[in-house]
Design an enzyme around this catalytic site. Structure first.
Site, short mmCIF file in Angstrom:
data_model
loop_
_atom_site.label_atom_id
_atom_site.label_comp_id
_atom_site.label_asym_id
_atom_site.label_seq_id
_atom_site.Cartn_x
_atom_site.Cartn_y
_atom_site.Cartn_z
N ASP A 101 4.13 2.63 6.29
CA ASP A 101 5.29 1.79 5.98
C ASP A 101 5.21 0.54 6.86
O ASP A 101 4.31 0.39 7.70
CB ASP A 101 6.59 2.56 6.14
N ASP A 275 7.53 10.00 -0.76
CA ASP A 275 7.31 10.55 0.58
C ASP A 275 8.67 10.95 1.12
O ASP A 275 9.69 10.36 0.74
CB ASP A 275 6.72 9.51 1.54
#
Lengths: 387, 387
Positions: A101, A275
Site C-alpha cells: 500500500d 486484502d
C-alpha cells in the site's frame, strides 16, 4: 512458477481476463515472481510477517501474493534498510509477488501530529515520535526500495459518512497525487502501478475519479475509501455503480476488504483482488472461519467437544485438533491457538476465492455464492450430544 | 516406530544401556508409543503445547518425548476432561511418549495458600483461587488420566541453600510419598514410575534417599531438588556423588535442567534425561542458541546484518533468515520471532544431545564436550564488516 533464470528478460506485469459469470471475473496476473489467480485474497504481512505464520504456511493455504504495509515498514525496519538487505521478498523469505500500500491509510489511522498539504503529509511515528514526510514521490520510492511488485499511488482516504465537499476535495487531491505518482513511477515494466479511485459514497465523484485515473493510465485500479464505516449495502452500491466504469482489461482491487461475505459481494460486483487483516486478527482472538460461518472458540460450549472444527475440510488443522483443544489453547492464550486459527482462517479465505474462481470459470458464480452463504446461514454444528 | 496394531500386546516399558564413555551413558527407553534415545532432552509442553510450536515441528527437531506439567493441566483443562477427550497425546496430537511431573514442584512455586501435611498438599489455583488437594495417590491418578507414559512420584522439592534439618525432613517425607506412590501406581507394565531422589546438597541425605527409593523399586530415578538456586558446581558435585549409587540398568533423569552447559555436565556425570523450559522461554525473549553460544537478537549489532544465525547449521531456520530479520521480528514483538527462535533453540538442544549420543557410542564423550564448549567460548561471529 516462472523460472527467471530461464528467460532472457523477466516477463512484464500483465493481466488476462479468462472468464466471466455475470459481473464476476476470473483472471490471472503475471509477474516475474509468479502468477496471481484472481479473484485473489491477499494476506496482510503487516510489518514483514503474516502474523503467527511461516511464509511457507501462508503459501500452502493457496496465497499467490502478500500485502506489505508501507507505513509500518518505513518506520521499522526502514525502507532503505530493507533494500540494503535485498528487498522485502528476501527479508521475509517470501519469493512470490508482494503488493504494497502507499502508507497513506495508516498515516491517517495510526500516526500522530499529521499535517496534510498539497505536497504530501508530515507526521510523527506512533512508536517513538520520529518525524516523517510522505509525498506521492516518496511513497513510490519507498515501495520501490521494498522491491514491491504492485505499487499503490499515495491517496487521501477519508472515513464515511462525510460531507460531499470533503469527499470531493480528497478525491481531487488523490487525482493530482495519482498524476505525480505516475510520473515518479516512470517506466518499470516488471512492476505494476495502481491508481486509487476515491469519492466516498457519491456516484458522480467516483465516476470522475475513475475517469481521471484512466486518463492518466494505470496497470490496475484500486478502490479506496470503502469499508471505512459505511454499511455493507452502501459499499455494494458504490461497487455496482463503479466497476462498469473501469476498464475490463485491468485488475480491480477493493482495498482492506473484508469478511467472507464482503468478498463474495465484491466478486459479484466485478472485483478481482482483496486484502484484509481480519482473518489473522480474528484467529488471534479465537474466531475460526469455516463453511459453518464463524465459530467463537472462547465459548464454553466447546470445552468438552471432541469434534474437530470441520471434519470435511481439506485443511488438516480443521480436522486434527478437537474443538476442546482449540478452546483450551484460546483460553490459556497459548501462541499455538493463534497460529492454528490464523492458518485456519487464511486457508478458509483461500478456499473461498478458489471456489469462486472455479465457479466463474463454470459460469456459475451466483449459485456458488448462494450455496456458500446457505452454509453460513445454517450455522455451526449442534452442541455435542456426548458432552 | 513400533506399530501397536502389529503386536498382540503393547511392549512394556524398558531401558537398555547401549554404551558408556566414562560415566556418560548411551541408552534407549522403549515404550509402546516409541523409543526414546538417551541422553535425551525433553521439551516442555507446559499446558498441552510446546509454546509457539506445532507438535510435528517439535518432533522434527529430534524430540522423542515431551514433558507435560501436571499442575498446569489439572487446573486447565483438568485431568478428567483430558481423559474424556482421549488422553494428552490425542488432545495435543503428539502420538509419541509423554513424561509428566507430579505437580508438586509447581504447587510449591506457583500456587497460593499452600498447606503441606503428611497426607499431601492443599492449595489454591494461582489462576482463580479454586481449592485443590494433591496427594501421592491423586498425583498418580491425574498422571494416569493424562495417559502419561512416564509418571513421577509426588515429592517435596525445597530451594537451596537450606538447613540440613529441613533437607532431611523433606527427603524423608518424599520417601514416604514414594512408597505410597508405588502402591497407588500398582502394576502397569506399559507405563514407567520414577522415584525422585531428594536430599538437597548433602551427600549423606542423597545417599539415604537413593537407597530408600531402590528398596521400594522404580522403573527409573529422577534427581529433584537441583537447579533450585545452588551454584552449578554444587549441582555437579551432588550428581557426581549420587549417580554411582543409582542402578546402572535404570534411567536417570535430572529434573528441570537446564542450559546447554548444564546438560553436557549432567551427561558427563551419568544423567540420561533432561527437561527445561529454558530453550523455548529464551527463544520468546529473543535469545538464540547455536554452536557459537547464545546470541541476543535484541542487540542493535544485528539490525543491518544480512548473515543467518549459522550458515553451517543443519537447521533450515538457522540458514534462511537474516539476523537483521530476526532482530526486526524480536523488536516488533512479532509471534514469528518467538516461533523461529523456539524452534532454533529446541533444534540446537536436540543437536547437542544427538551429538552426545554419537560421541558416547564412539567412547569420545569428553572430547566432544570440550569441542562443543570451545565453540561456545569462541563466541559469536565478529560484527558484519559490510554493516
Amino acid at each position: 512458477m516462472i523460472d527467471p533464470a530461464a528467460a532472457p528478460f523477466p516477463p512484464p506485469f500483465s493481466f488476462t481476463l479468462l472468464a466471466t459469470s455475470g459481473p464476476a471475473r476470473r483472471g490471472r496476473m503475471t509477474t516475474h515472481r509468479g502468477d496471481i489467480e484472481t479473484p485473489a485474497f491477499m494476506p496482510v504481512g503487516t510489518v514483514g510477517t503474516v502474523k503467527a505464520m511461516y511464509p511457507e504456511e501462508v503459501r500452502a493455504t493457496g496465497a499467490d501474493i502478500l500485502l506489505g504495509n508501507t507505513y509500518h515498514l518505513m518506520l521499522r525496519p526502514g525502507a532503505e534498510r530493507v533494500a540494503a538487505l535485498g528487498g522485502l521478498h528476501t527479508f521475509m523469505d517470501w519469493p512470490r509477488p508482494i503488493l504494497t500500500d502507499s502508507g497513506g491509510f495508516q498515516v491517517m489511522s495510526l500516526a500522530k501530529l499529521r499535517k496534510l498539504t498539497e505536497k504530501g503529509v508530515t507526521f510523527r511515528s506512533h512508536l517513538d515520535g520520529t518525524a516523517y514526510e510522505l509525498t506521492p514521490e516518496r511513497s513510490i520510492e519507498i515501495q520501490t526500495l521494498l522491491d514491491s511488485d504492485i505499487i499503490m499511488q499515495l491517496d487521501e482516504c477519508i472515513a464515511l459518512p462525510a460531507e460531499r465537499g470533503e469527499m470531493e476535495r480528497a478525491m481531487e487531491l488523490s487525482l493530482r497525487w495519482a498524476d505525480r505518482s505516475k510520473a515518479a513511477f516512470g517506466v518499470q515494466p516488471q512492476r505494476a502501478l495502481f491508481g486509487i479511485v476515491q469519492g466516498g459514497d457519491d456516484a458522480a465523484l467516483r465516476a470522475r475519479s475513475a475517469a481521471g485515473l484512466q486518463s492518466i493510465g494505470f496497470d490496475g485500479y484500486s478502490i479506496g475509501g470503502l469499508a471505512v464505516g459505511e454499511p455493507q449495502e452502501t459499499m455494494f452500491r458504490v461497487l455496482a455503480e463503479l466497476t462498469p466504469l473501469l476498464p475490463a482489461d485491468k485488475p480491480r482491487y477493493l482495498m482492506g476488504v473484508g469478511k467472507p461475505d464482503d468478498i463474495l459481494g465484491g466478486i459479484a460486483r466485478g472485483i478481482d483482488m482483496f486484502d484484509c487483516v481480519h482473518p489473522t486478527r480474528a484467529g488471534r482472538h479465537g474466531h475460526a472461519y469455516t463453511r459453518f460461518g464463524v465459530i467463537n472458540l472462547k465459548n464454553a460450549r466447546h470445552k468438552d467437544d471432541p469434534r474437530p472444527l470441520d471434519e470435511a475440510s481439506p485443511n488438516p488443522n480443521c480436522r486434527r485438533f478437537s474443538r476442546a483443544y482449540l478452546h483450551h489453547l484460546v483460553r490459556t492464550e497459548e501462541m499455538l491457538g493463534a497460529m492454528i486459527l490464523s492458518q485456519v482462517n487464511l486457508a478458509y479465505y483461500q478456499e473461498l476465492v478458489a471456489g469462486a474462481r472455479q465457479a466463474i470459470a463454470d459460469d456459475g458464480f451466483a449459485a456458488y455464492a448462494e450455496r456458500i452463504k446457505a452454509g453460513w446461514a445454517g450455522g455451526d454444528l449442534p452442541p455435542n450430544q456426548g458432552a
